[in-house]
Write an enzyme that holds these catalytic residues in place. Structure first.
Site, PDB file in Angstrom:
ATOM      1  N   TYR A  28       0.840  -1.196   0.000  1.00  0.00           N
ATOM      2  CA  TYR A  28       0.000   0.000   0.000  1.00  0.00           C
ATOM      3  C   TYR A  28       0.883   1.256   0.000  1.00  0.00           C
ATOM      4  CZ  TYR A  28      -3.946   3.009   1.185  1.00  0.00           C
ATOM      5  OH  TYR A  28      -4.909   3.981   1.170  1.00  0.00           O
ATOM      6  N   GLU A  61      -5.381  -8.237   4.534  1.00  0.00           N
ATOM      7  CA  GLU A  61      -5.350  -9.430   3.688  1.00  0.00           C
ATOM      8  C   GLU A  61      -4.121 -10.302   3.934  1.00  0.00           C
ATOM      9  OE1 GLU A  61      -8.164  -6.718   2.523  1.00  0.00           O
ATOM     10  OE2 GLU A  61      -6.046  -6.231   2.264  1.00  0.00           O
ATOM     11  N   VAL A  84       0.885   0.356   8.338  1.00  0.00           N
ATOM     12  CA  VAL A  84      -0.358   1.064   8.627  1.00  0.00           C
ATOM     13  C   VAL A  84       0.033   2.369   9.312  1.00  0.00           C
ATOM     14  CG1 VAL A  84      -2.633   0.931   9.725  1.00  0.00           C
ATOM     15  CG2 VAL A  84      -1.472  -1.174   9.008  1.00  0.00           C
ATOM     16  N   ILE A  85      -0.313   3.482   8.678  1.00  0.00           N
ATOM     17  CA  ILE A  85      -0.005   4.804   9.221  1.00  0.00           C
ATOM     18  C   ILE A  85      -1.304   5.414   9.737  1.00  0.00           C
ATOM     19  CG2 ILE A  85       0.883   7.111   8.726  1.00  0.00           C
ATOM     20  CD1 ILE A  85       2.612   5.847   6.515  1.00  0.00           C
ATOM     21  N   THR A  89      -9.306   8.528  11.112  1.00  0.00           N
ATOM     22  CA  THR A  89     -10.451   7.725  11.558  1.00  0.00           C
ATOM     23  C   THR A  89      -9.995   6.534  12.392  1.00  0.00           C
ATOM     24  OG1 THR A  89     -10.454   6.232   9.660  1.00  0.00           O
ATOM     25  CG2 THR A  89     -11.632   8.328   9.400  1.00  0.00           C
ATOM     26  N   HIS A  91     -10.221   3.574  11.547  1.00  0.00           N
ATOM     27  CA  HIS A  91      -9.793   2.486  10.660  1.00  0.00           C
ATOM     28  C   HIS A  91      -8.390   1.994  11.037  1.00  0.00           C
ATOM     29  CE1 HIS A  91      -9.773   0.018   7.083  1.00  0.00           C
ATOM     30  NE2 HIS A  91      -8.645   0.588   6.667  1.00  0.00           N
ATOM     31  N   ASN A 115       6.096 -11.246  12.229  1.00  0.00           N
ATOM     32  CA  ASN A 115       5.164 -10.143  11.985  1.00  0.00           C
ATOM     33  C   ASN A 115       5.938  -8.857  11.733  1.00  0.00           C
ATOM     34  OD1 ASN A 115       3.231  -8.164  11.940  1.00  0.00           O
ATOM     35  ND2 ASN A 115       2.207  -8.813  13.819  1.00  0.00           N
ATOM     36  N   ARG A 129      11.876   2.727  10.387  1.00  0.00           N
ATOM     37  CA  ARG A 129      11.721   1.318  10.738  1.00  0.00           C
ATOM     38  C   ARG A 129      11.912   0.404   9.538  1.00  0.00           C
ATOM     39  NH1 ARG A 129       9.577   4.462  14.169  1.00  0.00           N
ATOM     40  NH2 ARG A 129       9.235   3.880  16.334  1.00  0.00           N
TER      41      ARG A 129
END
Length: 184
Positions: A28, A61, A84-85, A89, A91, A115, A129
């Site tokens: 993404y 996913e 994931v930033i 919201t 989400h 992970n 990171r």
């Protein structure tokens, strides 16, 4: 602050038989994913592991792809990569919590998963990171998968078939390897 901490890193495990690892990456944020993928691939190659990479749309996913491969293929372990930033919201919390929970549950079912899904507040944190010369979280996730594979092999039980053995299979088992008969 974690940046000033010294962390102990376990020595890389060694394998008699090269492990086969699937890297599942959610590109993404493509530049972040590419950096993490480079770190994971380098770590796996340094350990002599075979690896394959598949892409999925997003972090949610990643666990599903790992479950499919764990159930339907012969990979020894998996590396989960994504980022994931935090946005405006809730989400962010959903994606972080659900992807992490799903990976943990798969691990408890016996999948050896490293992970490497980053959960960060901003892009700068992700970049630091992800960089191979930085915190190299992709390499760290690959190392975690390798350690779990080594542990599984250390404590693993021989695979048992389903159903009955043929008379020939029983003879082979009972004949043993020169150290006396073995029980079926």
């Amino acid at each position: 602050m974690a940046g000033s901490e010294n962390h102990y890193i376990l020595p890389r495990p060694e394998f008699d038989v090269a492990p086969k690892v699937l890297i599942v990456v959610a590109p993404y944020y493509k530049d972040i994913a590419d950096a993490m993928l480079a770190g994971a691939q380098a770590e796996l190659e340094a350990a002599g592991a075979f690896h394959e990479t598949v892409e999925v749309p997003g972090a949610l996913e990643v666990p599903t792809a790992i479950r499919i491969a764990h159930r339907q293929s012969n990979f020894d372990g998996f590396v989960a990569l994504g980022c994931v930033i935090r946005g405006e919201t809730t989400h962010y919390e959903t994606v972080c919590n659900d992807s992490s929970r799903a990976l943990t549950l798969l691990g408890l079912e016996g999948a050896c998963i490293g992970n490497g899904i980053l959960t960060v507040e901003n892009r700068k944190q992700a970049e630091v990171r992800a960089e191979v010369d930085g915190q190299n979280k992709g390499g760290g996730a690959a190392a975690a998968a390798l350690h779990l594979i080594a542990l599984t092999r250390r404590f693993g039980k021989p695979a048992r078939g389903v159903g009955f053995r043929s008379p020939i299979e029983n003879e082979i088992l009972l004949a043993g390897d020169g150290e006396g008969p073995k029980t079926a």
